[in-house]
Design an enzyme around this catalytic site. Structure first.
Site, PDB file in Angstrom:
ATOM      1  N   HIS A  31       0.837  -1.194   0.000  1.00 29.16           N
ATOM      2  CA  HIS A  31       0.000   0.000   0.000  1.00 29.16           C
ATOM      3  C   HIS A  31       0.878   1.253   0.000  1.00 29.16           C
ATOM      4  O   HIS A  31       2.059   1.201   0.299  1.00 29.16           O
ATOM      5  CB  HIS A  31      -0.958   0.003   1.199  1.00 29.16           C
ATOM      6  CG  HIS A  31      -0.264  -0.047   2.527  1.00 29.16           C
ATOM      7  ND1 HIS A  31       0.322  -1.197   3.029  1.00 29.16           N
ATOM      8  CD2 HIS A  31      -0.045   0.914   3.447  1.00 29.16           C
ATOM      9  CE1 HIS A  31       0.865  -0.934   4.209  1.00 29.16           C
ATOM     10  NE2 HIS A  31       0.654   0.338   4.482  1.00 29.16           N
ATOM     11  N   CYS A  66       5.039  10.040   9.650  1.00 35.85           N
ATOM     12  CA  CYS A  66       4.729   9.149   8.535  1.00 35.85           C
ATOM     13  C   CYS A  66       3.238   8.864   8.545  1.00 35.85           C
ATOM     14  O   CYS A  66       2.533   9.244   9.475  1.00 35.85           O
ATOM     15  CB  CYS A  66       5.544   7.865   8.601  1.00 35.85           C
ATOM     16  SG  CYS A  66       5.385   6.976  10.142  1.00 35.85           S
ATOM     17  N   GLU A  86       0.576  15.151  13.463  1.00 33.99           N
ATOM     18  CA  GLU A  86       1.496  14.529  14.413  1.00 33.99           C
ATOM     19  C   GLU A  86       2.356  15.545  15.159  1.00 33.99           C
ATOM     20  O   GLU A  86       2.560  15.421  16.359  1.00 33.99           O
ATOM     21  CB  GLU A  86       2.423  13.533  13.699  1.00 33.99           C
ATOM     22  CG  GLU A  86       1.701  12.299  13.204  1.00 33.99           C
ATOM     23  CD  GLU A  86       2.647  11.234  12.688  1.00 33.99           C
ATOM     24  OE1 GLU A  86       3.752  11.075  13.255  1.00 33.99           O
ATOM     25  OE2 GLU A  86       2.286  10.543  11.718  1.00 33.99           O
ATOM     26  N   GLU A 111       4.728  -4.020   7.596  1.00 34.18           N
ATOM     27  CA  GLU A 111       4.796  -2.762   6.850  1.00 34.18           C
ATOM     28  C   GLU A 111       5.260  -3.104   5.443  1.00 34.18           C
ATOM     29  O   GLU A 111       6.454  -3.236   5.189  1.00 34.18           O
ATOM     30  CB  GLU A 111       5.787  -1.782   7.505  1.00 34.18           C
ATOM     31  CG  GLU A 111       5.289  -1.153   8.777  1.00 34.18           C
ATOM     32  CD  GLU A 111       4.255  -0.074   8.559  1.00 34.18           C
ATOM     33  OE1 GLU A 111       3.646  -0.001   7.474  1.00 34.18           O
ATOM     34  OE2 GLU A 111       4.034   0.706   9.498  1.00 34.18           O
ATOM     35  N   GLU A 113       5.092  -1.429   2.157  1.00 37.45           N
ATOM     36  CA  GLU A 113       4.704  -0.108   1.688  1.00 37.45           C
ATOM     37  C   GLU A 113       5.508   0.339   0.477  1.00 37.45           C
ATOM     38  O   GLU A 113       6.680   0.008   0.333  1.00 37.45           O
ATOM     39  CB  GLU A 113       4.870   0.920   2.814  1.00 37.45           C
ATOM     40  CG  GLU A 113       3.961   0.606   3.991  1.00 37.45           C
ATOM     41  CD  GLU A 113       4.019   1.608   5.112  1.00 37.45           C
ATOM     42  OE1 GLU A 113       2.985   1.761   5.784  1.00 37.45           O
ATOM     43  OE2 GLU A 113       5.074   2.233   5.327  1.00 37.45           O
TER      44      GLU A 113
END
Length: 177
Positions: A31, A66, A86, A111, A113
């Protein structure tokens, strides 16, 4: 955790669908993601320590922020949104490089990514969202390299993966700005 959808992509970052964020991490599906590095005028990196109650990697040091673009949101908009959410910082970010990784996390999540990495230079101090981060520090690349050698377990897996690329891209980034 609320049902936030992320963008599923192929190995060339072409969208293939969307799915709830936690499910994507449970299944280890590729993703789209964003990673932000903010540097001060001394070119020290603004690190954050993830809030201890985050659903993964809580209490670990990482890049400035992130996250994931929402479906139909650009990576640029997502990176700037996550920096505000954040760290309470509103900066114009510049895309610098892209990379892909597939990293297991300690709690059975993955993860996987396709990451878009953004940089900014600012001496603004963060106003952290305590649900996202519980500490920050500015640290030189050299000091971070030493700390990683001594205690890599203090850092998130994706930071350990992206950080080695940062010095070369930082040199090119500062030369062009």
């Amino acid at each position: 955790m609320s049902a936030i959808e992320v963008i599923l992509v192929d190995h060339l970052d072409r969208p293939t669908g969307k799915m709830e964020k936690l499910e994507v991490h449970e299944k280890g599906l590729l993703h789209r993601a964003i990673t932000v590095y903010v540097f001060n005028s001394r070119l020290e990196i603004l690190l954050q320590r993830r809030a201890s109650d985050k659903y993964h990697c809580g209490g670990l040091w990482s890049n400035t922020c992130c996250g994931h673009p929402y479906p139909l949101e650009s990576t640029q908009d997502a990176a700037e949104r996550r920096l505000r959410e954040e760290m309470g910082m509103t900066l114009k970010l510049q895309p610098v490089f892209e990379l892909s990784y597939n990293l297991p996390l300690s709690n059975g999540l993955t993860e996987h990514e396709y990451g878009h990495v953004f940089f900014a230079i600012s001496d603004e101090l963060p106003q952290m969202n305590p649900e996202e981060a519980d500490d920050y520090r500015y640290q030189s690349v050299t000091d971070i390299e030493q700390q990683i050698k001594q205690a890599p377990e203090q850092f998130t897996p994706w930071f350990l993966h992206t950080f080695p690329r940062i010095p070369a891209f930082l040199a090119a980034f500062t030369a062009s700005n």
